[in-house]
Design an enzyme around this catalytic site. Structure first.
Site, PDB file in Angstrom:
ATOM      1  N   GLU A 193       1.013  -1.215   0.071  1.00 10.98           N
ATOM      2  CA  GLU A 193       0.110  -0.017   0.004  1.00 10.98           C
ATOM      3  C   GLU A 193       0.935   1.212   0.120  1.00 10.98           C
ATOM      4  O   GLU A 193       0.661   2.286  -0.552  1.00 10.98           O
ATOM      5  CB  GLU A 193      -0.833   0.049   1.162  1.00 10.98           C
ATOM      6  CG  GLU A 193      -2.036  -0.981   1.119  1.00 10.98           C
ATOM      7  CD  GLU A 193      -1.706  -2.394   1.306  1.00 10.98           C
ATOM      8  OE1 GLU A 193      -2.469  -3.380   0.778  1.00 10.98           O
ATOM      9  OE2 GLU A 193      -0.524  -2.556   1.998  1.00 10.98           O
ATOM     10  N   HIS A 204     -11.204  -6.792   8.335  1.00  6.27           N
ATOM     11  CA  HIS A 204     -12.140  -6.793   7.239  1.00  6.27           C
ATOM     12  C   HIS A 204     -13.236  -6.055   7.627  1.00  6.27           C
ATOM     13  O   HIS A 204     -14.313  -6.131   7.165  1.00  6.27           O
ATOM     14  CB  HIS A 204     -12.353  -7.913   6.376  1.00  6.27           C
ATOM     15  CG  HIS A 204     -11.275  -8.618   5.906  1.00  6.27           C
ATOM     16  ND1 HIS A 204     -10.643  -9.591   6.749  1.00  6.27           N
ATOM     17  CD2 HIS A 204     -10.727  -8.709   4.757  1.00  6.27           C
ATOM     18  CE1 HIS A 204      -9.439 -10.031   5.986  1.00  6.27           C
ATOM     19  NE2 HIS A 204      -9.604  -9.322   4.437  1.00  6.27           N
TER      20      HIS A 204
END
Length: 404
Positions: A137, A208
């Site tokens: 990322e 998540h």
């Protein structure tokens, strides 16, 4: 030989697929399953969301095209019924078709991504403009900063909002400060959009489920946008890509397939600086954004029936910088306010909204501003439904605020 433990990334798709419930091994497990059920039988408030009938989605072309925020061309055009991830895909496709500076990239997006938002884009526009990145990322956002600084329009996807933290240094120290530190040179990375799926899905657990939007609202120089529906996703994403400021675009992943409505076929642009009054009212104002708007809508319907009240519902849409004028005008009219969001209460978006209302509309308030938000804890899989706001919690907040 020891069994190799699968990585969290490798388990992402598996975790988010629907699964049949496991057969309980004993009577105690059966009792636990009933105890922690998301919706008890014949529950009056905490039932499942009726997306097909909810009033905050446009179920007819007439309803969609009546939106005054649409351009004249869009209002005179056609609509089609699509879900939220398809709306995102259409926005990206239009941006790629109409501006050669637009690039779309991220982890696995060349194949459609985990949620299929980028399906078929690489085949149509080539892998020079739609391409996969390594599992980094920090690296993909760093690349996006450089591309934007060189005049491109990069749309970078973080696979899950939970994975954005390695890139937080790039976002906070480079993306947000680039224009400021460049002074009068005119250099900036304003053409950058960072997309990410966020929020609860019912079985996401620790990695998540997170809604980290409040972290970005503490960073001057960014816009932070969260759509609630397919129409909003398409119009706000197209505006974000066209915007000269860097934009964090957070997509509630539980709505990708659940939220379906009539969406204009042609491109259209919705304002990034305006909240939307979804339902007018005179007794109380509820301010929210993203998925909790559906919870608020259900709670409002029950409360208005039970208490004979009339409640206004506002979608912030852009939570930074947020539309203070619309919110304050509403609260000055109703005298009462509740802020609802899925992310944790402590130092959340609701804290800023509540503080602003107290500062700017204190003399018009008939009750303290109330917040209904996620509890200040990590999201354990078994207890996810108890952590985020449900209809009952919003309903109780309405009753307490009206009775104050």
């Amino acid at each position: 030989m020891a069994t190799k433990t699968p990585s969290m990334r490798a388990m992402s798709r598996y975790l988010l697929r629907p699964h049949a419930p496991l057969r309980p091994r004993c009577q105690y497990q059966t009792q636990c399953k009933q105890q922690y059920s998301a919706a008890a039988a014949a529950a009056r408030l905490n039932g499942s969301v009726e997306y097909d009938t909810t009033s905050i989605l446009h179920h007819t072309s007439k309803s969609t095209l009546a939106n005054p925020e649409l351009s004249a061309e869009a209002r005179n055009g056609q609509t089609k019924r699509i879900n939220l991830y398809t709306a995102v895909n259409e926005a990206l496709k239009h941006a790629l078709q109409t501006d050669e500076r637009v690039l779309v990239f991220g982890e696995d997006i060349q194949f459609g991504g985990v949620f299929r938002c980028t399906m078929n884009l690489a085949a149509e526009f080539g892998t020079d403009r739609v391409f996969n990145t390594p599992l980094s990322e920090q690296g993909l956002v760093g690349f996006a900063v450089g591309a934007a600084a060189e005049g491109m329009k990069p749309v970078a996807e973080i696979q899950f909002a939970d994975y954005v933290f390695p890139a937080f240094d790039q976002i906070h120290n480079e993306v947000a400060k680039y224009r400021y530190r460049s002074g009068s040179t005119g250099a900036n990375c304003g053409g950058l959009v960072i997309r990410m799926p966020s929020g609860s899905v019912g079985h996401g657990a620790l990695y998540h489920t997170q809604s980290p939007e409040a972290l970005f609202t503490h960073t001057p120089g960014l816009r932070v946008v969260i759509p609630r529906s397919p129409v909003q996703a398409k119009g706000l994403l197209l505006s974000a890509i066209r915007c000269n400021d860097p934009v964090i675009f957070m997509e509630p992943k539980i709505l990708y397939r659940a939220a379906v409505e009539q969406v204009p076929v042609d491109a259209f642009y919705l304002p990034l600086d305006k909240a939307e009054v979804l339902k007018p009212g005179k007794d109380l104002t509820i301010i929210s954004y993203g998925t909790p708007l559906y919870t608020c809508s259900a709670a409002i319907a029950a409360a208005e029936k039970d208490f004979g009240c009339n409640i206004e519902l506002i979608d912030l849409r852009t939570i930074y910088p947020w539309d203070r004028e619309t919110v304050l005008n509403s609260v000055k009219k109703t005298g009462r306010a509740i802020v609802v969001h899925e992310s944790m209460m402590n130092a959340g978006v609701g804290a800023e909204v509540a503080a602003t209302i107290q500062e700017k509309a204190f003399l018009r308030l008939e009750a303290p501003v109330k917040r209904v938000a996620g509890w200040a804890t990590h999201t354990g899989l078994m207890f996810e439904q108890f952590i985020i706001p449900d209809v009952t919690r919003v309903y109780d907040a309405i009753k307490q605020t009206l009775d104050y």
